[in-house]
Design a protein around this motif. Sequence first.
Motif, PDB file in Angstrom:
ATOM      1  N   THR A 169       1.134  -1.156  -0.058  1.00 11.79           N
ATOM      2  CA  THR A 169       0.172  -0.441  -0.197  1.00 11.79           C
ATOM      3  C   THR A 169       0.844   1.348   0.285  1.00 11.79           C
ATOM      4  OG1 THR A 169      -1.523  -0.906   0.671  1.00 11.79           O
ATOM      5  CG2 THR A 169      -1.909   1.091   1.108  1.00 11.79           C
ATOM      6  N   MET A 170       1.961   1.213   1.162  1.00 12.15           N
ATOM      7  CA  MET A 170       2.533   2.188   1.314  1.00 12.15           C
ATOM      8  C   MET A 170       3.835   2.436  -0.269  1.00 12.15           C
ATOM      9  SD  MET A 170       3.016   4.840   3.193  1.00 12.15           S
ATOM     10  CE  MET A 170       4.426   6.321   2.743  1.00 12.15           C
ATOM     11  N   ILE A 171       4.177   0.971  -1.020  1.00 13.67           N
ATOM     12  CA  ILE A 171       4.723   1.822  -2.241  1.00 13.67           C
ATOM     13  C   ILE A 171       4.396   2.074  -3.538  1.00 13.67           C
ATOM     14  CG2 ILE A 171       6.107   0.071  -4.092  1.00 13.67           C
ATOM     15  CD1 ILE A 171       7.108  -1.483  -1.694  1.00 13.67           C
ATOM     16  N   ARG A 172       3.031   1.393  -3.139  1.00  6.45           N
ATOM     17  CA  ARG A 172       1.738   1.872  -4.299  1.00  6.45           C
ATOM     18  C   ARG A 172       1.769   3.364  -3.935  1.00  6.45           C
ATOM     19  NH1 ARG A 172      -3.187  -0.399  -3.173  1.00  6.45           N
ATOM     20  NH2 ARG A 172      -3.682   1.913  -2.138  1.00  6.45           N
ATOM     21  N   GLY A 173       1.991   3.993  -3.194  1.00  8.31           N
ATOM     22  CA  GLY A 173       1.321   5.342  -3.223  1.00  8.31           C
ATOM     23  C   GLY A 173       2.214   6.640  -3.252  1.00  8.31           C
ATOM     24  N   LEU A 174       3.467   5.610  -2.428  1.00 11.28           N
ATOM     25  CA  LEU A 174       4.830   6.168  -3.117  1.00 11.28           C
ATOM     26  C   LEU A 174       4.562   6.975  -4.899  1.00 11.28           C
ATOM     27  CD1 LEU A 174       7.390   5.133  -0.305  1.00 11.28           C
ATOM     28  CD2 LEU A 174       6.211   7.793  -0.372  1.00 11.28           C
ATOM     29  N   THR A 175       3.947   5.865  -5.274  1.00 15.24           N
ATOM     30  CA  THR A 175       4.775   5.399  -6.840  1.00 15.24           C
ATOM     31  C   THR A 175       3.517   6.750  -8.001  1.00 15.24           C
ATOM     32  OG1 THR A 175       6.065   3.365  -6.573  1.00 15.24           O
ATOM     33  CG2 THR A 175       5.158   4.306  -8.706  1.00 15.24           C
ATOM     34  N   LYS A 176       2.427   6.089  -6.846  1.00 14.27           N
ATOM     35  CA  LYS A 176       0.847   6.182  -8.256  1.00 14.27           C
ATOM     36  C   LYS A 176       1.087   8.173  -7.744  1.00 14.27           C
ATOM     37  CE  LYS A 176      -2.616   4.418 -10.346  1.00 14.27           C
ATOM     38  NZ  LYS A 176      -4.033   3.307 -10.280  1.00 14.27           N
ATOM     39  N   THR A 177       0.448   8.441  -6.442  1.00 15.43           N
ATOM     40  CA  THR A 177       0.398   9.048  -5.520  1.00 15.43           C
ATOM     41  C   THR A 177       0.901  10.588  -5.849  1.00 15.43           C
ATOM     42  OG1 THR A 177      -0.627   7.552  -4.356  1.00 15.43           O
ATOM     43  CG2 THR A 177      -1.532  10.085  -3.640  1.00 15.43           C
TER      44      THR A 177
ATOM     45  N   THR B 281      11.604   7.329  -5.262  1.00 22.51           N
ATOM     46  CA  THR B 281      13.049   7.146  -4.596  1.00 22.51           C
ATOM     47  C   THR B 281      13.121   6.542  -3.291  1.00 22.51           C
ATOM     48  OG1 THR B 281      14.493   8.821  -5.735  1.00 22.51           O
ATOM     49  CG2 THR B 281      15.484   7.741  -3.553  1.00 22.51           C
ATOM     50  N   SER B 282      11.828   7.053  -2.650  1.00 21.22           N
ATOM     51  CA  SER B 282      11.223   6.834  -1.695  1.00 21.22           C
ATOM     52  C   SER B 282      10.339   4.968  -1.630  1.00 21.22           C
ATOM     53  CB  SER B 282      10.400   7.570  -0.852  1.00 21.22           C
ATOM     54  OG  SER B 282      10.702   8.811  -0.367  1.00 21.22           O
ATOM     55  N   ALA B 283      10.209   4.975  -2.780  1.00 14.14           N
ATOM     56  CA  ALA B 283       9.344   3.658  -2.499  1.00 14.14           C
ATOM     57  C   ALA B 283      10.469   2.856  -3.216  1.00 14.14           C
ATOM     58  CB  ALA B 283       8.270   4.181  -4.145  1.00 14.14           C
ATOM     59  N   ILE B 284      10.907   2.785  -3.413  1.00 18.09           N
ATOM     60  CA  ILE B 284      12.600   1.756  -3.714  1.00 18.09           C
ATOM     61  C   ILE B 284      13.403   1.113  -2.646  1.00 18.09           C
ATOM     62  CG2 ILE B 284      14.517   1.228  -5.034  1.00 18.09           C
ATOM     63  CD1 ILE B 284      13.621   3.360  -7.953  1.00 18.09           C
ATOM     64  N   GLN B 285      13.255   2.341  -2.351  1.00 14.09           N
ATOM     65  CA  GLN B 285      14.050   2.650  -1.040  1.00 14.09           C
ATOM     66  C   GLN B 285      12.716   1.346   0.372  1.00 14.09           C
ATOM     67  OE1 GLN B 285      14.616   6.401   0.666  1.00 14.09           O
ATOM     68  NE2 GLN B 285      16.481   6.769  -0.147  1.00 14.09           N
ATOM     69  N   LEU B 286      11.865   1.327   0.428  1.00 11.97           N
ATOM     70  CA  LEU B 286      10.389   1.163   0.942  1.00 11.97           C
ATOM     71  C   LEU B 286      10.914  -0.854   0.083  1.00 11.97           C
ATOM     72  CD1 LEU B 286       8.819   1.125   3.320  1.00 11.97           C
ATOM     73  CD2 LEU B 286       7.327   1.824   1.405  1.00 11.97           C
ATOM     74  N   TYR B 287      11.212  -0.543  -0.328  1.00 13.29           N
ATOM     75  CA  TYR B 287      11.005  -1.785  -1.321  1.00 13.29           C
ATOM     76  C   TYR B 287      11.881  -2.757  -0.935  1.00 13.29           C
ATOM     77  CZ  TYR B 287      12.520  -5.366  -4.781  1.00 13.29           C
ATOM     78  OH  TYR B 287      12.817  -6.518  -5.766  1.00 13.29           O
ATOM     79  N   HIS B 288      13.605  -2.177  -0.766  1.00 11.25           N
ATOM     80  CA  HIS B 288      14.590  -2.664  -0.496  1.00 11.25           C
ATOM     81  C   HIS B 288      14.734  -2.871   1.102  1.00 11.25           C
ATOM     82  CE1 HIS B 288      17.045  -2.439  -3.776  1.00 11.25           C
ATOM     83  NE2 HIS B 288      16.906  -1.286  -3.945  1.00 11.25           N
ATOM     84  N   GLN B 289      13.647  -2.075   2.242  1.00 10.91           N
ATOM     85  CA  GLN B 289      13.236  -2.673   3.402  1.00 10.91           C
ATOM     86  C   GLN B 289      12.575  -4.140   3.465  1.00 10.91           C
ATOM     87  OE1 GLN B 289      11.767   1.129   5.569  1.00 10.91           O
ATOM     88  NE2 GLN B 289      10.657  -0.103   7.104  1.00 10.91           N
ATOM     89  N   MET B 290      11.665  -3.967   2.366  1.00  9.38           N
ATOM     90  CA  MET B 290      10.595  -4.922   2.718  1.00  9.38           C
ATOM     91  C   MET B 290      11.183  -6.000   2.489  1.00  9.38           C
ATOM     92  SD  MET B 290       7.515  -5.794   0.459  1.00  9.38           S
ATOM     93  CE  MET B 290       6.218  -7.082   0.215  1.00  9.38           C
ATOM     94  N   ARG B 291      11.942  -6.461   1.421  1.00 11.46           N
ATOM     95  CA  ARG B 291      13.334  -7.435   1.515  1.00 11.46           C
ATOM     96  C   ARG B 291      13.660  -8.003   2.721  1.00 11.46           C
ATOM     97  NH1 ARG B 291      16.261  -7.828  -4.177  1.00 11.46           N
ATOM     98  NH2 ARG B 291      16.481  -9.063  -3.725  1.00 11.46           N
ATOM     99  N   SER B 292      14.729  -7.069   3.044  1.00 11.57           N
ATOM    100  CA  SER B 292      15.108  -7.244   4.096  1.00 11.57           C
ATOM    101  C   SER B 292      14.583  -8.035   5.323  1.00 11.57           C
ATOM    102  CB  SER B 292      15.936  -5.991   4.550  1.00 11.57           C
ATOM    103  OG  SER B 292      15.257  -4.633   4.973  1.00 11.57           O
TER     104      SER B 292
ATOM    105  N   PHE C 119       4.970  -1.447  -9.041  1.00 10.43           N
ATOM    106  CA  PHE C 119       5.149  -0.316  -8.581  1.00 10.43           C
ATOM    107  C   PHE C 119       6.440   0.084  -9.004  1.00 10.43           C
ATOM    108  CE2 PHE C 119       0.487  -1.269  -6.965  1.00 10.43           C
ATOM    109  CZ  PHE C 119       0.309   0.312  -8.367  1.00 10.43           C
ATOM    110  N   VAL C 120       7.520  -0.889  -8.340  1.00 11.54           N
ATOM    111  CA  VAL C 120       8.702  -1.000  -7.974  1.00 11.54           C
ATOM    112  C   VAL C 120       9.537  -0.800  -9.229  1.00 11.54           C
ATOM    113  CG1 VAL C 120      10.688  -1.863  -7.085  1.00 11.54           C
ATOM    114  CG2 VAL C 120       8.788  -1.839  -6.068  1.00 11.54           C
ATOM    115  N   LEU C 121       8.850  -1.193 -10.850  1.00 10.40           N
ATOM    116  CA  LEU C 121       9.591  -1.455 -11.816  1.00 10.40           C
ATOM    117  C   LEU C 121       8.645   0.065 -12.465  1.00 10.40           C
ATOM    118  CD1 LEU C 121       8.248  -5.540 -13.187  1.00 10.40           C
ATOM    119  CD2 LEU C 121      10.616  -4.331 -12.983  1.00 10.40           C
ATOM    120  N   ILE C 122       8.134   0.949 -12.020  1.00 11.38           N
ATOM    121  CA  ILE C 122       6.998   2.016 -12.732  1.00 11.38           C
ATOM    122  C   ILE C 122       8.540   2.989 -12.231  1.00 11.38           C
ATOM    123  CG2 ILE C 122       5.780   3.493 -12.508  1.00 11.38           C
ATOM    124  CD1 ILE C 122       5.075   1.174 -14.529  1.00 11.38           C
ATOM    125  N   ALA C 123       8.967   2.885 -10.936  1.00  6.95           N
ATOM    126  CA  ALA C 123       9.100   3.571  -9.784  1.00  6.95           C
ATOM    127  C   ALA C 123      11.260   3.835 -10.853  1.00  6.95           C
ATOM    128  CB  ALA C 123       9.101   3.580  -8.998  1.00  6.95           C
TER     129      ALA C 123
END
Length: 567
Positions: A42-50, A55-66, A78-82
Amino acid sequence: MLINSLQNHNFLLSKLIQLKDLPYATLHFSQIHNPNDFTYNTMIRGLTKTWSNYTSAIQLYHQMRSSRFRPNNYTYPFVLIACANLNSLNIGRTTHSSVLKTGLGSDGHVAHCLITMYSRCGQLGCARRVFDGILDRDLVSWNSMISGYSKAGYAEEAVGMFGRMREEGFGPSETTLVSVLGACGDLGGLELGRWVEGFAGENGFALNSFLGSALISMYGKCGDLESAKRVFEGMTTMDSVTWNALITGYAQNGVWDKAINTFQQMRSEGTIEPDNITMVGVLSACASIGALELGSWIDKHTSQKGVRHDVYVGTALIDMYSKCGDLDRALQIFNDMPWRNTVSWNVMISALASHGRPQEALSLFGRMREEKDKRVSPDDITFIGVLSACVHVGWVEEGRGWFESMRGEFGLVPKIEHYTCMVDLLARTGRLDEACEFIESMPKKPDGVTLGTVLCACRKFNNVKVGERIANMLLEVEPSNSGNYVISSKLFANSKRWEDSAKMKGLMRERGVVKTPGCSWIEGDDQVHEFRSGDGSHYRAGEIYLMMDLLCEEMRIEGYIPNPSLV
């Protein structure tokens, strides 16, 4: 009062994203002790689309992976669109690798976003491989690939893909048609563009801003301005994109007065605010006809709106002021720009060169070479300005050195324009035989501009031998250019070769070549007036010719004697 549960946290987070409250949404997310994959998505989508905070979307994606949560088919698009918007190919490729490892390579939405990411990063081969790997293609798959080709400048491939799509039984959507129209404009494919308009009308597609603007732009690029205006006038709803398409179409085709008048119409209607693209299009028209008054108004307007420091607007202002003769104002805007791209440097270097300030042009080129921004580097246009500076100051050896450095130091292949500059440099300094040798060494046949440069120099230095040779070559390259006949005739006349001079005039009549009438524009009362030599169609032509007669009489009284040999 909120109940402290993950479900309510997720609900509130979704609402904050809908309300576009980034600070509060970020704060709320940070206070969720045990976020799950839905919360991250939800947050990654908001950072990307809204918020377009890629940059923050990708950082959050890395945080999610860790964390203990694995990204899924709701995360990756959404990560790919970022990545696409950041032009971050490395992260995009890493994300693609993760997609394959999680077995989501066949997911349609993920595949479409992979195509978009690779296309925007300039990797059309990778995008095509993703497309070819989709077993069950749908309309979105085709649109992603066609759009990728079209936006990346692969117009022929986009049109070819459109043909394949129709062969496989897919009916185009509005998105398809817009992408194909963009490709048609780049190719000059007027026939296919007209077919698209007909197809859209027959199949009930609304002529909205999206499709209508694409049609106007396509017709403008293909030079069919009547059709562009027809589509424009047939639209019921218009936005800045629609107006920009028509203004840019006029400007690109050299119909600068109509570009300016369309802009004035846009202003007078007052319903749509001009944007950066509008300003760039109008400024190019102002530059071409010397409409300094309107250009200065745009300068003030963009400053008030806080967009003058936009690199494209700033560059267009530099070009306008330079071509209107206010070089100091152009330099001021250039020096005030917070960031300059290669085009900004090129425009300023060329302006200094063409205004007789070649030393400053070469000094600015030195500053450009010292620029630490890796996005700025000299290109082929830069060297046209550099060589032009050498032409104006007569520095033959320095010009030759820069010409040779194009390949050796900068890895640039000289084009016909660079050869023309070198020929001009040699010819202006009287080295006409050397200029001819240089022409013979060119990898391609010289064009009319290159040969015309030498012919003018031959007249200046009264070198009939070289001039006659160049004139014969010119008449083969440009048999319909009246200027070549006139200059050749003058050259022979100056050398008392009256028979050859008359022969040129006779050949001109025999081939039906006529002089192109001179044309000029004058700006006044928020209008641009066009005048052509011998034209009496202006509504105040009688007053104008009367004033011209009075001025000519005053010039005669003051002792002015015209020199027809310079005409």
